[in-house]
Scaffold this motif. Sequence first.
Motif, PDB file in Angstrom:
ATOM      1  N   GLY A 117      -9.148  -1.273  -1.484  1.00 57.14           N
ATOM      2  CA  GLY A 117      -8.330  -2.107  -0.621  1.00 57.14           C
ATOM      3  C   GLY A 117      -9.223  -2.995   0.221  1.00 57.14           C
ATOM      4  O   GLY A 117     -10.392  -3.208  -0.114  1.00 57.14           O
TER       5      GLY A 117
ATOM      6  N   CYS B 237      -4.250  -0.906  -1.214  1.00 59.29           N
ATOM      7  CA  CYS B 237      -3.499  -1.908  -1.964  1.00 59.29           C
ATOM      8  C   CYS B 237      -3.896  -1.938  -3.437  1.00 59.29           C
ATOM      9  O   CYS B 237      -3.203  -2.516  -4.253  1.00 59.29           O
TER      10      CYS B 237
ATOM     11  N   THR C  22       0.843  -1.182   0.000  1.00 55.27           N
ATOM     12  CA  THR C  22       0.000   0.000   0.000  1.00 55.27           C
ATOM     13  C   THR C  22       0.882   1.237   0.000  1.00 55.27           C
ATOM     14  O   THR C  22       1.960   1.230   0.592  1.00 55.27           O
TER      15      THR C  22
END
Length: 134
Positions: A111, A96, A51
């Motif tokens: 994410g 992410c 991330t």
Amino acid sequence: MTERPATPHDLHSEYAEQDAGEAAGPFVWRASPDGQGVVLEGNCPRCHGRTATEIRRGLPGTGAKGIRDWLSGTPPRPAPAVDAAALTRERHFCECGHPHPQLPADAPFVGCGASWRVAVVLPGDVDEPPVNAG
């Protein structure tokens, strides 16, 4: 970051807005590509995906206290120093980039939904010392 996470990215975990507490693994900060902020990189403590979050710096002259810059005609400039300790106090979110199952259409980030605080921040530049939350 070039190193691989110890645990592979869990692509099958369902989206859930969860507080993951304090991330144990170190995160690295670097200047953003345009120099107007920093990018904090690491691995999500929930899904383990890589991330990266860009955090913009405040620009002098863009708020109520910056009228002197506006009157003088000088362009706003970013603050020169990075307060890495402030990065340990902020809440960070999984970005992410993987659309985890059950990801809502209006989710603020793509994410797994986790949020956390960072325990250790390492500079991307070797001239800066590591900062630990304390």
